[in-house]
Design a protein around this motif. Structure first.
Motif, PDB file in Angstrom:
ATOM      1  N   ASP A 114       0.824  -1.205   0.000  1.00  0.00           N
ATOM      2  CA  ASP A 114       0.000   0.000   0.000  1.00  0.00           C
ATOM      3  C   ASP A 114       0.862   1.261   0.000  1.00  0.00           C
ATOM      4  O   ASP A 114       0.557   2.237  -0.698  1.00  0.00           O
ATOM      5  CB  ASP A 114      -0.943   0.015   1.206  1.00  0.00           C
ATOM      6  CG  ASP A 114      -2.186  -0.830   0.996  1.00  0.00           C
ATOM      7  OD1 ASP A 114      -2.456  -1.238  -0.153  1.00  0.00           O
ATOM      8  OD2 ASP A 114      -2.898  -1.083   1.993  1.00  0.00           O
ATOM      9  N   LEU A 172       2.459   1.529  -3.556  1.00  0.00           N
ATOM     10  CA  LEU A 172       1.466   1.891  -4.565  1.00  0.00           C
ATOM     11  C   LEU A 172       0.865   3.274  -4.302  1.00  0.00           C
ATOM     12  O   LEU A 172       0.503   3.983  -5.235  1.00  0.00           O
ATOM     13  CB  LEU A 172       0.367   0.837  -4.635  1.00  0.00           C
ATOM     14  CG  LEU A 172       0.799  -0.529  -5.183  1.00  0.00           C
ATOM     15  CD1 LEU A 172      -0.335  -1.544  -5.043  1.00  0.00           C
ATOM     16  CD2 LEU A 172       1.264  -0.411  -6.620  1.00  0.00           C
ATOM     17  N   ASP A 183      -0.166   6.350  -6.835  1.00  0.00           N
ATOM     18  CA  ASP A 183      -1.522   6.896  -6.923  1.00  0.00           C
ATOM     19  C   ASP A 183      -2.302   6.402  -5.704  1.00  0.00           C
ATOM     20  O   ASP A 183      -2.363   5.197  -5.451  1.00  0.00           O
ATOM     21  CB  ASP A 183      -2.207   6.427  -8.205  1.00  0.00           C
ATOM     22  CG  ASP A 183      -3.557   7.089  -8.451  1.00  0.00           C
ATOM     23  OD1 ASP A 183      -4.193   7.566  -7.484  1.00  0.00           O
ATOM     24  OD2 ASP A 183      -3.976   7.123  -9.615  1.00  0.00           O
ATOM     25  N   ALA A 206      -5.267   5.973  -5.273  1.00  0.00           N
ATOM     26  CA  ALA A 206      -6.368   5.075  -5.649  1.00  0.00           C
ATOM     27  C   ALA A 206      -5.942   3.613  -5.631  1.00  0.00           C
ATOM     28  O   ALA A 206      -6.779   2.718  -5.596  1.00  0.00           O
ATOM     29  CB  ALA A 206      -6.899   5.445  -7.034  1.00  0.00           C
ATOM     30  N   TYR A 207      -4.627   3.350  -5.652  1.00  0.00           N
ATOM     31  CA  TYR A 207      -4.122   1.977  -5.666  1.00  0.00           C
ATOM     32  C   TYR A 207      -4.013   1.369  -4.266  1.00  0.00           C
ATOM     33  O   TYR A 207      -3.762   0.178  -4.134  1.00  0.00           O
ATOM     34  CB  TYR A 207      -2.745   1.917  -6.324  1.00  0.00           C
ATOM     35  CG  TYR A 207      -2.733   2.255  -7.800  1.00  0.00           C
ATOM     36  CD1 TYR A 207      -3.858   2.086  -8.605  1.00  0.00           C
ATOM     37  CD2 TYR A 207      -1.577   2.741  -8.391  1.00  0.00           C
ATOM     38  CE1 TYR A 207      -3.837   2.391  -9.955  1.00  0.00           C
ATOM     39  CE2 TYR A 207      -1.540   3.042  -9.751  1.00  0.00           C
ATOM     40  CZ  TYR A 207      -2.663   2.866 -10.516  1.00  0.00           C
ATOM     41  OH  TYR A 207      -2.628   3.165 -11.856  1.00  0.00           O
ATOM     42  N   VAL A 208      -4.192   2.169  -3.246  1.00  0.00           N
ATOM     43  CA  VAL A 208      -4.060   1.701  -1.865  1.00  0.00           C
ATOM     44  C   VAL A 208      -5.281   0.871  -1.483  1.00  0.00           C
ATOM     45  O   VAL A 208      -6.401   1.187  -1.870  1.00  0.00           O
ATOM     46  CB  VAL A 208      -3.898   2.897  -0.898  1.00  0.00           C
ATOM     47  CG1 VAL A 208      -3.920   2.441   0.548  1.00  0.00           C
ATOM     48  CG2 VAL A 208      -2.609   3.641  -1.214  1.00  0.00           C
TER      49      VAL A 208
END
Length: 140
Positions: A67, A70, A74, A76-78
């Motif tokens: 997390d 990533l 971005d 949003a990738y978490v």
């Protein structure tokens, strides 16, 4: 008198706690009685559960690192860590229900604890394998 009652309660609690911690010594390679087989199945599950807890902690650390990495790309990738926790909670519910069901084969009988513990151990080992796969680098 008021001081005496809590003191007696504390002494009884200590005695019960000491008895509860005593585990019978059983040769699980040669378990014959149902009580011994139940104890051995419970010990097998305890070992499987300890391994699962160890691997789960590693998986939590890995998903937290994922997390973080990533999230730098971005936000949003978490979500890997939250997904792991959600999956683990769902798996625990499945495991417990499935193993309760397995116990119905001998419901109320002396063999029921062995069946439930055996199921718990088996499913726990399978989950541990799944979590270990999560820890392996991609492409292997």
């Amino acid at each position: 008198m008021r001081i005496f009652a809590p003191l007696v309660g504390l002494l009884l609690l200590s005695a019960v706690s000491a008895v509860a911690q005593e585990q019978p010594t059983v040769d699980c390679q040669n378990a014959v009685t149902q009580a011994d087989m139940n104890i051995c199945a419970g010990q097998d599950y305890d070992r499987a559960d300890a391994e699962l807890n160890k691997v789960y902690k590693q998986a939590v650390a890995a998903t937290q690192a994922m997390d973080k990495e990533l999230g730098e790309i971005d936000a949003a990738y978490v979500g890997a860590n939250e997904a792991l926790k959600k999956a683990q909670r769902a798996w625990i519910g499945y495991r417990d229900g499935q193993c309760e069901l397995a116990g119905f084969e001998a419901r109320g009988g002396s063999m029921e604890p062995m069946l439930v513990s055996g199921c718990l151990a088996e499913l726990t080992r399978k989950r541990t394998t799944e979590l270990k796969q999560l820890l392996e680098p991609s492409g292997n």
